[in-house]
Design a protein around this motif. Structure first.
Motif, PDB file in Angstrom:
ATOM      1  N   TRP A  66     -22.809  32.850  -2.174  1.00 29.83           N
ATOM      2  CA  TRP A  66     -22.011  31.647  -1.995  1.00 29.83           C
ATOM      3  C   TRP A  66     -22.896  30.417  -1.902  1.00 29.83           C
ATOM      4  N   SER A  67     -22.564  29.398  -2.703  1.00 28.92           N
ATOM      5  CA  SER A  67     -23.266  28.130  -2.672  1.00 28.92           C
ATOM      6  C   SER A  67     -22.315  27.072  -2.133  1.00 28.92           C
ATOM      7  N   GLU A  68     -22.605  26.579  -0.971  1.00 33.25           N
ATOM      8  CA  GLU A  68     -21.759  25.553  -0.362  1.00 33.25           C
ATOM      9  C   GLU A  68     -21.785  24.273  -1.193  1.00 33.25           C
ATOM     10  N   SER A  69     -22.952  23.922  -1.719  1.00 32.88           N
ATOM     11  CA  SER A  69     -23.076  22.685  -2.490  1.00 32.88           C
ATOM     12  C   SER A  69     -22.357  22.776  -3.832  1.00 32.88           C
ATOM     13  N   ARG A  70     -22.341  23.946  -4.439  1.00 34.70           N
ATOM     14  CA  ARG A  70     -21.654  24.134  -5.720  1.00 34.70           C
ATOM     15  C   ARG A  70     -20.200  24.521  -5.539  1.00 34.70           C
ATOM     16  N   ASP A  71     -19.853  24.998  -4.343  1.00 35.39           N
ATOM     17  CA  ASP A  71     -18.507  25.507  -4.085  1.00 35.39           C
ATOM     18  C   ASP A  71     -18.192  26.641  -5.058  1.00 35.39           C
ATOM     19  N   ARG A  72     -19.200  27.475  -5.293  1.00 32.35           N
ATOM     20  CA  ARG A  72     -19.100  28.568  -6.246  1.00 32.35           C
ATOM     21  C   ARG A  72     -19.928  29.764  -5.756  1.00 32.35           C
TER      22      ARG A  72
END
Length: 328
Positions: free
Chosen positions: A222-228
């Motif tokens: 999970w990438s919080e910055s990418r929301d992906r």
């Protein structure tokens, strides 16, 4: 006409850019494959006696592309543009992908590889999809011809394919989707049963998940910055040939029955059959959370319903969806 009862619904490095240009140039340097040049496609090369008749895909037909997924086949091209990516187990415990395109058609997709028996069951949920594949077992080809889909192998659509110069055959067959479909059919073609909406209540925080096949693995971080969910395969980050990191908005780990099919590869290894009709357990990853859900697909012509433990419909986040079929 749509069947009733289902919902409708950078970075570029100089090296990556040069690699994509090499793929495009390969169409002139290597030409199309029609089963008479280069190594056979793992015993499933296009059959010279197979029908070469073509027909115009119906309006609203989504495009399904079988994509090679061994190490030598990576990085992929055009995978980031897919609406749905299905990951299935094949011979020797390896994996293969089926990418579905409806809202966007990238210039090139690949590398393209062969179809499997269970693909036909999976594709019945779509309205006459176009199936792009490099070939199939000789005994499977008649079943593909009889299936309610538009066949688009190199035999049927030679002008849509080319061999790239970036890697050896059979890992270098590429597709130009615009030579199969005049335009992207739109989201309404994705008759999967998936429902999209706000993040449901519940679930548990989760930042990484790995799903293992006998000889392959998929990891989603999970990438919080990418929301992906950033995708890695066999322990390596998945990046396309034009330098884009493959990332999913929603990941489904669907536990299914995987049994032997009636076909074997040229080495005598049985082809696994992934049963996608029935019911069972699944886990849905979205927005940094994991949800335990139930799945149900009553018949091959139905999409798959996902419900939470309290019986409510599980809503997916909008964007690319990955469905990994894991052994129950």
């Amino acid at each position: 006409m749509r069947r009733s009862g289902r919902p409708v619904r950078t970075r570029r490095s100089a090296v990556a850019t040069a690699l994509l240009a090499t793929l495009m140039a390969g169409s002139m340097a290597a030409g199309c494959t029609q089963g008479n040049g280069g190594p056979a496609d793992d015993g499933r090369a296009p059959n010279p006696e197979h029908s070469t008749e073509t027909s115009e895909p119906p309006t609203g037909s989504p495009l399904a592309v079988k994509i090679d997924n061994v190490t030598r086949a990576r990085p992929h091209t055009g995978l980031d543009a897919a609406d749905i990516v299905y990951a299935e187990q094949v011979e020797a415990g390896l994996s293969r992908l089926m990418a579905m395109y409806a809202t966007k058609l990238p210039p090139v997709v690949g590398p393209v590889r062969s179809a499997r028996e269970s693909d036909l069951e999976l594709l019945r949920q779509f309205d006459e999809p176009t199936l792009a594949f490099s070939g199939a077992h000789s005994k499977l080809l008649p079943l593909i011809d009889k299936a309610p889909l538009h066949v688009a192998s190199p035999n049927q659509e030679p002008e849509a394919y080319f061999r790239g110069a970036d890697r050896p055959a059979p890992h270098n067959l590429y597709l130009r989707p615009e030579r199969l479909l005049k335009s992207a059919p739109g989201a309404d073609a994705l008759t999967t049963g998936f429902e999209y909406g706000a993040l449901p209540e519940g679930g548990k925080a989760e930042t990484t998940r790995t799903v293992r096949f006998p000889a392959a693995s998929f990891t989603f971080n999970w990438s919080e910055s990418r929301d992906r969910w950033l995708v890695s395969m066999d322990g390596r980050p998945s990046v396309t040939t034009d330098g884009k990191r493959v990332a999913a908005s929603t990941v489904v780990v669907q536990y299914v029955k995987i049994r032997k099919s009636q076909f074997e590869d040229f080495l005598g290894s049985n082809t696994p059959y992934t049963e996608t009709v029935g019911s069972g357990k699944a886990q849905v990853l979205r927005d940094g959370r994991a949800f335990d859900v139930n799945w149900k697909r009553a018949s091959a012509t139905d999409g798959t319903k996902f419900t939470t433990t309290n019986g409510e419909s599980m809503k997916f986040a909008r964007g690319q969806v990955w469905v990994v079929f894991a052994k129950a």
